[in-house]
Design a protein around this motif. Structure first.
Motif, PDB file in Angstrom:
ATOM      1  N   UNK A  84      38.569  71.684 -36.562  1.00 56.12           N
ATOM      2  CA  UNK A  84      37.477  70.732 -36.447  1.00 56.12           C
ATOM      3  C   UNK A  84      36.150  71.480 -36.396  1.00 56.12           C
ATOM      4  N   UNK A  85      35.102  70.841 -36.871  1.00 52.95           N
ATOM      5  CA  UNK A  85      33.795  71.484 -36.877  1.00 52.95           C
ATOM      6  C   UNK A  85      33.318  71.715 -35.453  1.00 52.95           C
ATOM      7  N   UNK A  86      32.782  72.903 -35.224  1.00 50.02           N
ATOM      8  CA  UNK A  86      32.257  73.292 -33.927  1.00 50.02           C
ATOM      9  C   UNK A  86      30.740  73.092 -33.936  1.00 50.02           C
ATOM     10  N   UNK A  87      30.233  72.271 -33.014  1.00 46.23           N
ATOM     11  CA  UNK A  87      28.806  71.946 -33.042  1.00 46.23           C
ATOM     12  C   UNK A  87      27.999  72.731 -32.016  1.00 46.23           C
ATOM     13  N   UNK A  88      28.548  73.831 -31.487  1.00 42.55           N
ATOM     14  CA  UNK A  88      27.834  74.586 -30.466  1.00 42.55           C
ATOM     15  C   UNK A  88      26.519  75.169 -30.973  1.00 42.55           C
ATOM     16  N   UNK A 239      29.804  75.801 -20.912  1.00 37.84           N
ATOM     17  CA  UNK A 239      30.202  75.836 -22.322  1.00 37.84           C
ATOM     18  C   UNK A 239      31.516  76.578 -22.528  1.00 37.84           C
ATOM     19  N   UNK A 240      31.839  77.498 -21.622  1.00 36.80           N
ATOM     20  CA  UNK A 240      33.038  78.327 -21.789  1.00 36.80           C
ATOM     21  C   UNK A 240      32.740  79.534 -22.654  1.00 36.80           C
ATOM     22  N   UNK A 241      33.745  79.957 -23.422  1.00 41.00           N
ATOM     23  CA  UNK A 241      33.576  81.121 -24.292  1.00 41.00           C
ATOM     24  C   UNK A 241      32.936  80.686 -25.603  1.00 41.00           C
ATOM     25  N   UNK A 242      31.771  81.247 -25.901  1.00 37.63           N
ATOM     26  CA  UNK A 242      31.021  80.899 -27.106  1.00 37.63           C
ATOM     27  C   UNK A 242      31.066  82.092 -28.061  1.00 37.63           C
ATOM     28  N   UNK A 243      31.436  81.837 -29.309  1.00 39.58           N
ATOM     29  CA  UNK A 243      31.723  82.907 -30.264  1.00 39.58           C
ATOM     30  C   UNK A 243      30.529  83.211 -31.171  1.00 39.58           C
ATOM     31  N   UNK A 244      30.432  84.505 -31.536  1.00 44.73           N
ATOM     32  CA  UNK A 244      29.377  84.973 -32.444  1.00 44.73           C
ATOM     33  C   UNK A 244      29.974  86.016 -33.388  1.00 44.73           C
ATOM     34  N   UNK A 245      29.522  85.996 -34.636  1.00 45.83           N
ATOM     35  CA  UNK A 245      30.031  86.902 -35.660  1.00 45.83           C
ATOM     36  C   UNK A 245      28.887  87.793 -36.159  1.00 45.83           C
ATOM     37  N   UNK A 246      28.751  89.015 -35.632  1.00 43.94           N
ATOM     38  CA  UNK A 246      27.648  89.890 -36.051  1.00 43.94           C
ATOM     39  C   UNK A 246      27.788  90.424 -37.471  1.00 43.94           C
ATOM     40  N   UNK A 247      28.997  90.436 -38.010  1.00 43.86           N
ATOM     41  CA  UNK A 247      29.184  90.896 -39.388  1.00 43.86           C
ATOM     42  C   UNK A 247      28.521  89.950 -40.375  1.00 43.86           C
ATOM     43  N   UNK A 248      28.519  88.654 -40.043  1.00 42.48           N
ATOM     44  CA  UNK A 248      27.978  87.644 -40.948  1.00 42.48           C
ATOM     45  C   UNK A 248      26.772  86.900 -40.390  1.00 42.48           C
ATOM     46  N   UNK A 249      26.300  87.293 -39.197  1.00 42.11           N
ATOM     47  CA  UNK A 249      25.093  86.729 -38.596  1.00 42.11           C
ATOM     48  C   UNK A 249      25.205  85.219 -38.410  1.00 42.11           C
TER      49      UNK A 249
END
Length: 293
Positions: A84-88, A239-249
């Motif tokens: 499902x789409x994540x709207x964070x 919010x809990x654990x919020x994810x980030x992808x530095x390879x793809x910004x």
């Protein structure tokens, strides 16, 4: 969005392996926006023993033992996901908890959840806190900056200042060397981000999974051309654990598929174990295919 993921791992040995024991982190896990619809795993040669379980972090594990001589070991995993789409990402300007406020909450650790996440502020196998790492991230995580915005700014900083170079590092390259050379792959950038964030006293964890890659316009998608991927998550109360992808910004969304998480890569190695014999050499081939269905 629904996906089919096939991950084929193949080991070729210089001499017959007479016995092996292995544990795999190749089976999917459910998350708040991801659900596994079905899965199957095939091992060749056929194991004499196999079982599924969970590790300390709740990741699905698959244990197996092959007790016949073999020069080739293949593990073929096929899974179907619904994501499902994540709207964070829309909350970047709405969630106002600042870095200073998060530091205070962690210092007090007044809830079981906050006490548990402090484990992710400590050193681990591949990640060791250091002042040089803290200094690299300090400007992004100023006390009056919202944690979400700071994390996104830091993600962009790594993306802008580092070059993707598969030949520059290995699994054991420490984050301080990656910081010095400004080169690496997704695993290095995830380790670097986690090391910097932990060096500032915040909890961060390693995310392992897959990323759907799309071919250039007008070209067909090649089977097996996708890849395992790594990114990081930071803990933010409410919010809990919020994810980030530095390879793809970016903040991971529908195209990121999670298989496991832990303190660093050592906790979620796709395949680890013990072999007997096998000669002095071995070759590893990995093919990953992520397909929308």
């Amino acid at each position: 969005m629904r996906y089919r993921v096939r991950h084929l791992t193949e080991y070729l040995y210089g001499a017959p392996v007479t016995l092996c024991y292995n544990m795999a982190h190749l089976l999917p896990r459910d998350t708040r926006n991801q659900r596994c619809l079905s899965r199957r795993i095939l091992v060749n040669p056929t194991p004499v023993y196999q079982t599924e379980g969970q590790d300390y972090y709740g990741n699905p594990t698959f244990y197996f033992s092959v007790q016949e001589p073999h020069k080739r070991l293949a593990i073929d995993v096929e899974c179907y996901f619904e994501i499902e789409q994540n709207d964070l990402s829309s909350q970047l300007t709405l969630h106002g908890l600042t870095c200073g406020e998060l530091r205070q909450l962690l210092a007090q650790a007044s809830t079981p959840e906050l006490r548990m996440v402090k484990e992710y502020t400590l050193d681990s196998t591949h990640i060791h806190r250091a002042e040089a790492l803290a200094e690299y991230a300090r400007a992004c995580f100023a006390d009056d900056t919202p944690v979400l915005q700071a994390s996104m700014d830091f993600t962009h900083k790594i993306f802008a200042e580092f070059a993707f170079d598969p030949a520059a590092t290995s699994v054991s390259t420490p984050p301080e060397q990656v910081l010095k050379e400004k080169r690496g792959v997704c695993q290095d950038f995830a380790h670097l981000a986690i090391a910097c964030i932990r060096s500032l006293g915040f909890p961060a964890r390693y995310m392992s999974g897959y990323l759907e890659t799309l071919p250039p316009p007008g070209q067909e998608k090649l089977v097996g051309a996708d890849a395992s991927h790594a990114w990081f998550a930071i803990f933010i109360p409410d919010l809990g654990w919020v994810e980030f992808d530095p390879t793809n910004d970016l903040m991971p969304n529908e195209q990121h598929i999670v298989t496991a998480w832990g303190r660093d890569y050592a906790d979620v190695t796709p395949l680890q174990g013990v072999i007997f014999d096998g000669g002095d050499s071995q070759a590893l081939n990995v093919s990953v295919d992520v397909q929308r269905v």
